[in-house]
Design a protein around this motif. Structure first.
Motif, PDB file in Angstrom:
ATOM      1  N   GLN A 142       0.702  -1.129  -0.215  1.00  0.00           N
ATOM      2  CA  GLN A 142       0.087  -0.047  -0.043  1.00  0.00           C
ATOM      3  C   GLN A 142       0.882   1.264   0.015  1.00  0.00           C
ATOM      4  OE1 GLN A 142      -3.616   0.756   0.101  1.00  0.00           O
ATOM      5  NE2 GLN A 142      -3.243  -1.414  -0.943  1.00  0.00           N
ATOM      6  N   LEU A 143       0.467   2.180  -0.897  1.00  0.00           N
ATOM      7  CA  LEU A 143       1.081   3.494  -0.976  1.00  0.00           C
ATOM      8  C   LEU A 143       0.140   4.653  -0.499  1.00  0.00           C
ATOM      9  CD1 LEU A 143       3.375   3.543  -4.211  1.00  0.00           C
ATOM     10  CD2 LEU A 143       4.146   3.163  -2.074  1.00  0.00           C
ATOM     11  N   PRO A 144       0.391   5.538   0.440  1.00  0.00           N
ATOM     12  CA  PRO A 144      -0.509   6.347   0.861  1.00  0.00           C
ATOM     13  C   PRO A 144      -0.620   7.458  -0.010  1.00  0.00           C
ATOM     14  CG  PRO A 144       1.465   6.729   2.161  1.00  0.00           C
ATOM     15  CD  PRO A 144       1.807   5.458   1.117  1.00  0.00           C
ATOM     16  N   THR A 145      -1.668   8.406   0.064  1.00  0.00           N
ATOM     17  CA  THR A 145      -1.899   9.692  -0.649  1.00  0.00           C
ATOM     18  C   THR A 145      -1.268  10.486   0.479  1.00  0.00           C
ATOM     19  OG1 THR A 145      -4.002   9.848   0.194  1.00  0.00           O
ATOM     20  CG2 THR A 145      -3.804   9.204  -2.055  1.00  0.00           C
ATOM     21  N   SER A 146      -0.579  11.678   0.093  1.00  0.00           N
ATOM     22  CA  SER A 146       0.061  12.599   1.015  1.00  0.00           C
ATOM     23  C   SER A 146      -0.418  13.898   0.757  1.00  0.00           C
ATOM     24  CB  SER A 146       1.701  12.414   0.763  1.00  0.00           C
ATOM     25  OG  SER A 146       2.194  11.488   1.047  1.00  0.00           O
ATOM     26  N   SER A 147      -0.452  14.688   1.831  1.00  0.00           N
ATOM     27  CA  SER A 147      -0.630  16.316   1.889  1.00  0.00           C
ATOM     28  C   SER A 147       0.537  16.956   0.877  1.00  0.00           C
ATOM     29  CB  SER A 147      -0.918  16.922   3.163  1.00  0.00           C
ATOM     30  OG  SER A 147       0.312  16.670   3.879  1.00  0.00           O
ATOM     31  N   PRO A 148       0.368  18.013   0.524  1.00  0.00           N
ATOM     32  CA  PRO A 148       1.356  18.819  -0.512  1.00  0.00           C
ATOM     33  C   PRO A 148       2.655  18.941   0.458  1.00  0.00           C
ATOM     34  CG  PRO A 148      -0.789  19.881  -0.566  1.00  0.00           C
ATOM     35  CD  PRO A 148      -0.932  18.827   0.555  1.00  0.00           C
ATOM     36  N   ASP A 149       2.612  19.104   1.666  1.00  0.00           N
ATOM     37  CA  ASP A 149       3.805  19.219   2.405  1.00  0.00           C
ATOM     38  C   ASP A 149       4.431  18.016   3.049  1.00  0.00           C
ATOM     39  OD1 ASP A 149       1.875  18.883   4.326  1.00  0.00           O
ATOM     40  OD2 ASP A 149       2.535  20.716   5.538  1.00  0.00           O
ATOM     41  N   GLY A 150       3.603  17.073   2.966  1.00  0.00           N
ATOM     42  CA  GLY A 150       4.230  15.562   3.147  1.00  0.00           C
ATOM     43  C   GLY A 150       4.013  15.411   4.684  1.00  0.00           C
ATOM     44  N   SER A 151       3.130  16.381   5.324  1.00  0.00           N
ATOM     45  CA  SER A 151       2.990  16.002   6.945  1.00  0.00           C
ATOM     46  C   SER A 151       1.997  15.122   7.226  1.00  0.00           C
ATOM     47  CB  SER A 151       2.682  17.391   7.728  1.00  0.00           C
ATOM     48  OG  SER A 151       1.491  18.058   7.153  1.00  0.00           O
ATOM     49  N   VAL A 152       1.092  14.785   6.509  1.00  0.00           N
ATOM     50  CA  VAL A 152      -0.310  13.907   6.619  1.00  0.00           C
ATOM     51  C   VAL A 152      -0.209  12.988   5.441  1.00  0.00           C
ATOM     52  CG1 VAL A 152      -2.491  13.701   7.008  1.00  0.00           C
ATOM     53  CG2 VAL A 152      -1.210  15.717   7.543  1.00  0.00           C
ATOM     54  N   THR A 153      -0.195  11.813   5.649  1.00  0.00           N
ATOM     55  CA  THR A 153      -0.498  10.802   4.673  1.00  0.00           C
ATOM     56  C   THR A 153      -1.652   9.959   5.109  1.00  0.00           C
ATOM     57  OG1 THR A 153       0.842   9.157   5.931  1.00  0.00           O
ATOM     58  CG2 THR A 153       2.006  10.254   4.283  1.00  0.00           C
ATOM     59  N   THR A 154      -2.418   9.453   3.949  1.00  0.00           N
ATOM     60  CA  THR A 154      -3.635   8.786   4.369  1.00  0.00           C
ATOM     61  C   THR A 154      -3.776   7.263   3.632  1.00  0.00           C
ATOM     62  OG1 THR A 154      -4.754  10.883   4.219  1.00  0.00           O
ATOM     63  CG2 THR A 154      -5.955   8.946   4.109  1.00  0.00           C
ATOM     64  N   PHE A 155      -4.016   6.295   4.125  1.00  0.00           N
ATOM     65  CA  PHE A 155      -4.015   4.773   3.711  1.00  0.00           C
ATOM     66  C   PHE A 155      -5.878   4.852   3.873  1.00  0.00           C
ATOM     67  CE2 PHE A 155       0.090   5.196   5.679  1.00  0.00           C
ATOM     68  CZ  PHE A 155       0.682   4.442   4.548  1.00  0.00           C
ATOM     69  N   PHE A 156      -6.323   4.487   2.626  1.00  0.00           N
ATOM     70  CA  PHE A 156      -7.682   3.922   2.217  1.00  0.00           C
ATOM     71  C   PHE A 156      -7.735   3.210   1.056  1.00  0.00           C
ATOM     72  CE2 PHE A 156      -7.391   7.799  -0.206  1.00  0.00           C
ATOM     73  CZ  PHE A 156      -8.453   7.558  -1.392  1.00  0.00           C
ATOM     74  N   ILE A 157      -8.734   2.327   1.248  1.00  0.00           N
ATOM     75  CA  ILE A 157      -9.038   1.345   0.059  1.00  0.00           C
ATOM     76  C   ILE A 157     -10.337   1.588  -0.455  1.00  0.00           C
ATOM     77  CG2 ILE A 157      -9.249  -1.181  -0.601  1.00  0.00           C
ATOM     78  CD1 ILE A 157      -6.702  -0.631   0.963  1.00  0.00           C
ATOM     79  N   PRO A 158     -10.435   2.031  -1.685  1.00  0.00           N
ATOM     80  CA  PRO A 158     -11.750   2.844  -2.320  1.00  0.00           C
ATOM     81  C   PRO A 158     -12.913   1.907  -2.224  1.00  0.00           C
ATOM     82  CG  PRO A 158     -10.069   3.010  -3.709  1.00  0.00           C
ATOM     83  CD  PRO A 158      -9.346   2.033  -2.688  1.00  0.00           C
ATOM     84  N   SER A 159     -12.683   0.407  -1.961  1.00  0.00           N
ATOM     85  CA  SER A 159     -13.984  -0.712  -1.964  1.00  0.00           C
ATOM     86  C   SER A 159     -14.289  -0.848  -0.336  1.00  0.00           C
ATOM     87  CB  SER A 159     -13.504  -1.868  -2.838  1.00  0.00           C
ATOM     88  OG  SER A 159     -12.368  -2.337  -2.162  1.00  0.00           O
ATOM     89  N   ILE A 160     -13.415  -0.197   0.516  1.00  0.00           N
ATOM     90  CA  ILE A 160     -13.668  -0.723   1.722  1.00  0.00           C
ATOM     91  C   ILE A 160     -14.199   0.556   2.597  1.00  0.00           C
ATOM     92  CG2 ILE A 160     -12.560  -1.459   4.006  1.00  0.00           C
ATOM     93  CD1 ILE A 160     -12.847  -3.563   1.821  1.00  0.00           C
ATOM     94  N   SER A 161     -15.381   0.584   3.007  1.00  0.00           N
ATOM     95  CA  SER A 161     -15.873   1.684   3.853  1.00  0.00           C
ATOM     96  C   SER A 161     -15.713   1.860   5.261  1.00  0.00           C
ATOM     97  CB  SER A 161     -17.579   1.738   3.489  1.00  0.00           C
ATOM     98  OG  SER A 161     -18.076   0.720   3.971  1.00  0.00           O
ATOM     99  N   ASP A 162     -15.221   0.553   5.808  1.00  0.00           N
ATOM    100  CA  ASP A 162     -15.194   0.415   7.171  1.00  0.00           C
ATOM    101  C   ASP A 162     -14.065   1.417   7.937  1.00  0.00           C
ATOM    102  OD1 ASP A 162     -16.683  -2.351   7.571  1.00  0.00           O
ATOM    103  OD2 ASP A 162     -15.670  -2.315   5.698  1.00  0.00           O
ATOM    104  N   PHE A 163     -12.900   1.469   7.107  1.00  0.00           N
ATOM    105  CA  PHE A 163     -11.815   2.263   8.016  1.00  0.00           C
ATOM    106  C   PHE A 163     -11.065   2.876   6.891  1.00  0.00           C
ATOM    107  CE2 PHE A 163     -10.157  -2.175   7.139  1.00  0.00           C
ATOM    108  CZ  PHE A 163      -9.060  -1.988   6.248  1.00  0.00           C
ATOM    109  N   CYS A 164     -10.365   3.867   7.560  1.00  0.00           N
ATOM    110  CA  CYS A 164      -9.491   4.897   6.610  1.00  0.00           C
ATOM    111  C   CYS A 164      -8.347   5.215   7.932  1.00  0.00           C
ATOM    112  CB  CYS A 164     -10.228   6.116   6.315  1.00  0.00           C
ATOM    113  SG  CYS A 164      -9.000   7.427   5.861  1.00  0.00           S
ATOM    114  N   LEU A 165      -7.313   5.289   7.616  1.00  0.00           N
ATOM    115  CA  LEU A 165      -5.861   5.662   8.435  1.00  0.00           C
ATOM    116  C   LEU A 165      -5.260   6.827   8.118  1.00  0.00           C
ATOM    117  CD1 LEU A 165      -4.802   4.769  11.247  1.00  0.00           C
ATOM    118  CD2 LEU A 165      -3.084   3.152  10.051  1.00  0.00           C
ATOM    119  N   GLN A 166      -5.248   7.942   9.006  1.00  0.00           N
ATOM    120  CA  GLN A 166      -4.260   8.906   8.487  1.00  0.00           C
ATOM    121  C   GLN A 166      -3.139   8.863   9.520  1.00  0.00           C
ATOM    122  OE1 GLN A 166      -7.323  12.053   8.731  1.00  0.00           O
ATOM    123  NE2 GLN A 166      -6.398  12.760   6.974  1.00  0.00           N
ATOM    124  N   ARG A 167      -1.934   9.260   9.062  1.00  0.00           N
ATOM    125  CA  ARG A 167      -0.877   9.351   9.885  1.00  0.00           C
ATOM    126  C   ARG A 167      -0.369  10.878   9.714  1.00  0.00           C
ATOM    127  NH1 ARG A 167       5.292   8.196   8.822  1.00  0.00           N
ATOM    128  NH2 ARG A 167       4.427   8.939   6.990  1.00  0.00           N
TER     129      ARG A 167
END
Length: 491
Positions: free
Chosen positions: A325-350
């Motif tokens: 899994q590769l996360p999406t990142s905010s423009p400054d890289g301070s926040v990364t988000t892991f989510f699976i488009p087909s899974i509504s149960d969870f999302c994880l931000q760091r």
């Protein structure tokens, strides 16, 4: 925001004492005790506790969410059960867990109806794992070419597999995808008859001796590849760890499953039907709230070879591609988000807040209209909650607004009837181990901690002892790493 205390699980496979990340996030650590998992959610076997105020009043998270609708999901008139769809965990793994896979929703409903003693709910159990330390796992079937290389380099095992009917040439001749050999091996090894298991009992010690001999002979040579070396080492290690002489799990794990060595901050996603097992290391895990597990070996727990065989039909190329899994990142890289488009149960931000860069702007986590759970690892940080007013939200149709206003009125009336009094926090000096429930509609501002504000952290805080850089093996000593779990509103 309200403080949470997690549920702590002391499973035998956990890391013992203060070597465990889970232990360091706990209170009252017993040095001789294993600390395996920390749970933050509403799971019936380990619900988090909400700290209502400084007076020490507490309540289970699930009951708090039932009693306080405005802290639950904003979704019209749906019934509020208090149940969150996700469970956030921290794991400290010292010994291998069972080889296992999880059913999809359709199969989970069927299994729960037919075998509630083994499948206690009707939900699926996808999982996302984020490595905190170097983390070793088995995840997914191995491709044919690597399985062949492993078998051909270990002739003793190759011959034994033939005696149970496993013939690589015949399997490949039938066609199939690039995982057909490992899929068939998984079926045969988990469904082995007593006669076949007896063969493995007789042969296993000889296989271990032969594997060790190959490793010794190849120590100063390049006669075997790193891939084969790793398989043989894992096989020997798993055989010494297993408690059952008839367990074919070490063979399945070492030669037919994909070995994944995650570096800190790497992540993997385990969808339905994918066989996997954690071997060692510390991680953060987020999963759908469920207990449904189909096991295939490595531990004495109940195995389901017939069910697993049917699940393997739906474990192929697409599922394997989704594991890294590769996360999406905010423009400054301070926040990364892991989510699976087909899974509504969870999302994880760091989110990361660095104390060495005091001139940088605070990290802003936008509001969401669902409850979230936050966990702080690493250095202390400041967390501020800002409730976003309705006027700042996007315009809604008048009909939708009327429905929401009526629903809000009912929620307010229900909360007025609730005798429990609680005092939400608006700003907090958050030490490592601090866990928080975030109310829907709340924007978060994360910033470098000012030590002079440490008194803002209540003495009744459920957080752990003061931060010690040596406790966070991979989190830089000047960094706060904040994990934020929620359901996936993008799905």
């Amino acid at each position: 925001m309200l403080k949470l205390s997690p549920a702590i699980k002391n499973y035998a496979w956990g890391v013992v004492g203060t070597d465990s990340k889970v232990a360091l996030l706990s209170k009252g650590v017993i040095e001789q005790k294993p600390y395996a998992e920390m749970w933050l959610g509403t799971h019936k076997d380990g619900c988090a506790t909400v700290h209502l105020n400084d007076a020490g009043d507490k309540i289970d998270l699930i009951n708090f969410l039932k009693e306080n609708p405005t802290w639950n999901k904003v979704s019209g008139s749906q019934e509020l059960t208090g149940q969150l769809p996700f469970l956030l965990k921290v794991l400290s793994v010292a010994q291998p867990l069972s080889i296992q896979a999880h059913p999809n929703k359709q199969l989970a409903v069927k299994l729960h109806k037919e075998q509630p003693q083994h499948f206690p709910d009707d939900n699926h159990k996808p999982e996302l794992t984020f490595a905190l330390t170097p983390f070793s796992a088995l995840a997914g079937l191995e491709i044919n070419s690597i399985a062949i290389e492993r078998l051909s380099s270990f002739e003793s095992l190759s011959e034994l597999m033939k005696t149970i009917g496993f013939c690589s040439e015949d399997i490949l001749a039938k066609g199939g995808d690039e995982y057909s050999l490992s899929r068939e091996a998984c079926r045969m090894l988990t469904a082995s008859s007593d006669e076949i298991k007896a063969k493995f009992v007789v042969s296993m010690k000889q296989l271990v001796d032969k594997a060790q001999q190959i490793l010794v002979e190849a120590k100063d040579k390049t006669t075997i590849s790193p891939n084969v070396t790793m398989s043989l080492q894992l096989f020997v290690s798993l055989c010494s760890a297993t408690s059952s002489p008839t367990d074919t799990g070490p063979v399945l794990a070492a030669f037919f499953l994909c070995h994944r060595k995650l570096s800190p901050c790497d992540a993997i996603f385990l969808s339905a039907n994918v066989p996997h097992a954690y071997l060692s290391g510390d991680c953060v895990e987020i999963m759908a709230t469920s207990d449904n597990v189909v096991r295939a070996g490595l531990t004495p727990k109940h195995c389901d070879p017939v069910i697993l065989s049917s699940m393997l039909d739906d474990c192929g190329v697409e599922q394997m591609k989704m594991i890294p899994q590769l996360p999406t990142s905010s423009p400054d890289g301070s926040v990364t988000t892991f989510f699976i488009p087909s899974i509504s149960d969870f999302c994880l931000q760091r989110a990361c807040v660095s104390a060495s860069n005091t001139s940088s702007s605070p990290v802003i986590i936008p509001m969401m209209n669902v409850p979230r759970i936050l966990l702080v690892l690493g250095r202390p940080c400041m967390i501020e909650a800002v409730h976003v007013s309705k006027s700042s939200k996007s315009q809604e149709t008048s009909h939708d607004e009327e429905i929401k206003q009526e629903h809000t009125k009912k929620e307010d009336e229900k909360e007025k009837e609730n005798p429990r009094k609680f005092n939400p926090l608006m700003k907090l000096f958050a030490e490592e181990g601090t866990a928080l429930l975030i109310q829907p509609g709340t924007q978060l501002i994360l910033s470098v901690a000012d030590p002079s504000h440490s008194q803002m952290s209540s003495s009744s805080s459920p957080s752990s002892e003061s931060f010690n850089p040596s406790h966070s093996q991979i989190i830089p000593s000047d960094c706060s790493m904040i994990f934020i779990a929620s359901e996936n509103v993008r799905a």
